[in-house]
Write a protein that holds these residues in place. Structure first.
Motif, PDB file in Angstrom:
ATOM      1  N   GLN A   1     -26.626   5.806 -47.395  1.00 36.54           N
ATOM      2  CA  GLN A   1     -26.725   6.637 -48.598  1.00 36.54           C
ATOM      3  C   GLN A   1     -28.141   7.205 -48.724  1.00 36.54           C
ATOM      4  O   GLN A   1     -29.123   6.482 -48.519  1.00 36.54           O
TER       5      GLN A   1
ATOM      6  N   LYS B   1     -27.273   1.523 -63.992  1.00 36.52           N
ATOM      7  CA  LYS B   1     -25.824   1.693 -64.100  1.00 36.52           C
ATOM      8  C   LYS B   1     -25.133   1.121 -62.861  1.00 36.52           C
ATOM      9  O   LYS B   1     -24.064   0.485 -62.972  1.00 36.52           O
ATOM     10  N   ARG B   2     -25.719   1.344 -61.667  1.00 39.51           N
ATOM     11  CA  ARG B   2     -25.107   0.808 -60.449  1.00 39.51           C
ATOM     12  C   ARG B   2     -25.147  -0.718 -60.457  1.00 39.51           C
ATOM     13  O   ARG B   2     -24.206  -1.376 -59.995  1.00 39.51           O
ATOM     14  N   THR B   3     -26.248  -1.282 -60.973  1.00 38.38           N
ATOM     15  CA  THR B   3     -26.363  -2.740 -60.998  1.00 38.38           C
ATOM     16  C   THR B   3     -25.320  -3.350 -61.941  1.00 38.38           C
ATOM     17  O   THR B   3     -24.678  -4.365 -61.619  1.00 38.38           O
TER      18      THR B   3
ATOM     19  N   TRP C   1     -22.517  -2.108 -62.735  1.00 38.81           N
ATOM     20  CA  TRP C   1     -21.166  -1.931 -62.168  1.00 38.81           C
ATOM     21  C   TRP C   1     -20.924  -2.880 -60.998  1.00 38.81           C
ATOM     22  O   TRP C   1     -19.853  -3.467 -60.875  1.00 38.81           O
ATOM     23  N   SER C   2     -21.938  -3.052 -60.114  1.00 34.75           N
ATOM     24  CA  SER C   2     -21.741  -3.844 -58.900  1.00 34.75           C
ATOM     25  C   SER C   2     -22.026  -5.319 -59.106  1.00 34.75           C
ATOM     26  O   SER C   2     -21.570  -6.157 -58.304  1.00 34.75           O
ATOM     27  N   ARG C   3     -22.792  -5.679 -60.159  1.00 37.76           N
ATOM     28  CA  ARG C   3     -23.180  -7.066 -60.400  1.00 37.76           C
ATOM     29  C   ARG C   3     -23.932  -7.662 -59.199  1.00 37.76           C
ATOM     30  O   ARG C   3     -23.898  -8.869 -58.973  1.00 37.76           O
ATOM     31  N   ASP C   4     -24.596  -6.779 -58.458  1.00 46.37           N
ATOM     32  CA  ASP C   4     -25.330  -7.221 -57.282  1.00 46.37           C
ATOM     33  C   ASP C   4     -26.699  -6.520 -57.269  1.00 46.37           C
ATOM     34  O   ASP C   4     -26.952  -5.611 -58.067  1.00 46.37           O
ATOM     35  N   SER C   5     -27.562  -6.928 -56.345  1.00 47.15           N
ATOM     36  CA  SER C   5     -28.907  -6.337 -56.256  1.00 47.15           C
ATOM     37  C   SER C   5     -28.812  -4.871 -55.853  1.00 47.15           C
ATOM     38  O   SER C   5     -27.985  -4.495 -55.008  1.00 47.15           O
ATOM     39  N   GLU C   6     -29.654  -4.070 -56.459  1.00 46.91           N
ATOM     40  CA  GLU C   6     -29.679  -2.642 -56.170  1.00 46.91           C
ATOM     41  C   GLU C   6     -31.134  -2.179 -56.021  1.00 46.91           C
ATOM     42  O   GLU C   6     -32.037  -2.729 -56.645  1.00 46.91           O
TER      43      GLU C   6
END
Length: 599
Positions: free
Chosen positions: A251, A174-176, A178-183
């Motif tokens: 975090q 979900k974070r990926t 949303w951010s469209r970046d590496s997670e």
């Protein structure tokens, strides 16, 4: 003791004469008060002072040093654990980033993967998928659990144990999106069909430069992180540590499940990963960290208290006027009990009971020494008599004269075989019946066997074979005379029929022992007769004396420090092994008369 205190008074007076009359008077009064006490009380007080001062000093030093060592070990252990967690994370992250970079670099080329359809439909599609699967498998390193490529439509490439619908419920996905970046994230892999791990470290990289079917897809790399979890659980359980792992943004990626809040007094260790600057924080409550020191303090206190009580008891026991003389007598008795019979108590001018006891003790020790010498002489005479009793069962002089006469008669009558047999028999008996030799070299014992085998060959013909295996150096080793011949006679008498068979003789050596092994392939010995093979024969029946005499010879020379073993199978043969202490021809005669009982 009185002279000692007189000297002490003079020394104290000299040292403190310049410090004022009051100091001298005070010390003089203390010395006088000590001198007025009884000897037992003076010894009691001095013993306590001398015992307690170093005892307290040692206790304090022991507590201080032990606390430093224990706390240092705990600190080093936590620091080492933090470095190990950091090192493992660094290795995992390095492998994951490296694999991701390699795969991404490969997929940048629009000719590397040429899939026409998302799901393979043609033979070319299947070939391309197979190549892609091989690429993903080839980049699995270390603890990497799986590598997957997830398309924008939800189709994936990789291992077939992946449940894509369940994975999309993970927070990292979900974070990926949303951010469209590496997670990156740590989570439980409930999306794996055959899940054999509890936690994984996941990395999702958007493939922004891929082409065709893989355009706008995502690369997922998952690494098994259970080893790191296990290490953290050990720290949490053993030291009640609280561990936190934070990413480069601060975090929390992991936090110990502890209800205890962080405190400014906590003992803190921090490590940062080299790859992406993750922080590993280990906290231990101060009271838990110094808990071992408190235990050491209690143990040292108990030890000091116990030692103080023990000092009181010892002071009372050993402070009487006769303690030194009784202690001397006790030490002398202890030395005698250990076999030191040269111990004597010095003459005591006092004629009291203790002085008389010392004189009686000296006379008792002398009497014990005389009795032991008598016993030693009697034992030596007994062994010599036993040896003579074994070897003088026949009269050698009469026997040799008779055999020589028979040999001369056989030669006169032209009976060559009987003459040869008698000649060999005489050679065998010349050495075996020599009463002046107890232990002989193996070389001589084997030489007498040549004549023995010559007699058997004349008796049975060339129906038997004999082999010898021995290092030439062992020829100087000592063995009781007439050891081998009785055992060989037993083989020809009981094991072989008409002298037919094979005999093998081997001599070995270990660190401290010789060992002979005698084998034959004869009839064998029933199990019920093996135990009685080397025992004294019962009754006046024929046979059994020779082997019993062999055992007696070893016992006379070596006591119980030898071992005879018999292994026999009926119909297959018998093996007899004898082990005895090593002695050589050039050794001192006194050492050859000693035997060690190894039970």
């Amino acid at each position: 003791m009185g002279q000692f205190f007189q000297k002490e008074k003079a020394l104290i007076f000299f040292n403190f004469s310049k410090n004022g009359e009051s100091s001298m008077v005070g010390i003089w009064g203390w010395v006088n008060s000590m001198l007025n006490l009884s000897t037992q009380k003076r010894l009691f007080i001095m013993f306590l002072v001398v015992a307690l001062i170093p005892l307290l000093t040692l206790g304090i030093i022991s507590y201080d040093q032990s606390s430093k060592v224990v706390n240092g070990k705990l600190s080093n252990y936590n620091h080492f654990a933090g470095e190990k967690i950091k090192a493992q994370l660094d290795q995992m992250l390095e492998d994951m980033y490296f694999s991701a970079a390699e795969i991404e670099q490969y997929l940048r080329d629009n000719t590397s993967v040429n899939l026409q359809h998302q799901e393979p439909r043609t033979y070319e599609d299947f070939k391309e998928v197979d190549n892609l699967q091989r690429l993903l498998q080839a980049h699995k390193k270390s603890n990497i659990r799986g590598i997957y490529i997830i398309t924008s439509s939800g189709y994936y490439y990789g291992d077939y144990d992946f449940k894509i619908k369940d994975f999309k419920k993970q927070d990292i996905w979900k974070r990926t999106i949303w951010s469209r970046d590496s997670e990156m994230g740590i989570y439980e892999p409930f999306h794996l069909k055959e899940n054999q791990v509890d936690h994984v470290l996941g990395l999702i990289v958007p493939l922004k430069f891929s082409y065709g079917v893989l355009n706008n897809s995502y690369l997922l790399i998952e690494t098994d992180i259970d080893d790191v979890y296990h290490l953290m659980e050990v720290l949490e359980e053993d030291l009640q540590s609280r561990i936190t792992i934070r990413n480069e943004l601060g975090q929390p990626m992991y936090h110990s499940k502890s209800a205890e809040a962080d405190s400014a007094d906590d003992i803190l260790w921090k490590e940062n990963t080299s790859i992406n600057n993750w922080e590993v924080e280990i906290r231990v409550p101060r009271d838990k960290f110094y808990e071992s020191s408190q235990v050491i303090l209690k143990m040292v206190s108990i030890g000091i208290l116990f030692a103080f009580i023990l000092a009181l008891i010892l002071s009372y026991v050993f402070s009487n006027q006769f303690s030194k003389r009784i202690f001397k007598l006790k030490m002398a008795i202890d030395e005698v009990s250990k076999g030191i019979f040269d111990t004597k108590i010095l003459a005591d001018d006092k004629k009291d009971e203790i002085g008389k006891l010392g004189s009686q003790f000296n006379r008792m020790v002398e009497k014990i020494k005389q009795l032991m010498e008598e016993v030693r002489e009697k034992e030596s005479t007994k062994r010599e008599a036993e040896m003579k009793a074994i070897h003088y069962q026949i009269n050698p002089h009469l026997l040799f004269n008779t055999l020589n006469t028979i040999q001369w008669k056989a030669r006169m009558d032209g009976n060559v075989e009987i003459g040869k047999m008698l000649m060999h028999l005489i050679k065998v008996l010349e050495k075996n019946l020599d009463p002046t030799i107890d232990l002989i070299p193996l070389k001589e014992e084997l030489q007498s066997l040549q004549h023995f085998f010559a007699i058997q060959e004349l008796r049975y013909g060339k129906n038997f074979t004999f082999s010898l295996k021995m290092d030439e150096r062992l020829e100087e080793g000592l063995i009781p005379r007439m050891t081998l011949q009785p055992m060989l006679e037993n083989i020809f008498f009981h094991a072989f029929e008409d002298g037919t068979g094979t005999i093998g003789l081997e001599f070995l050596e270990t660190h401290s022992y010789f060992r002979l092994v005698l084998k034959d392939d004869g009839k064998g010995i029933p199990p019920e007769k093996q135990e009685a093979l080397f025992t004294r024969p019962i009754g006046k029946g024929r046979g059994g004396v020779g082997l019993y005499n062999v055992k007696q010879k070893f016992y006379i020379h070596y006591g119980t420090d030898f071992h005879i073993n018999t292994d026999s199978v009926v119909g297959k043969g018998t093996t007899i092994s004898i082990t005895w202490p090593k002695r050589w021809v050039n050794e001192d005669d006194q050492s050859s008369d000693q035997s060690v009982d190894c039970g």
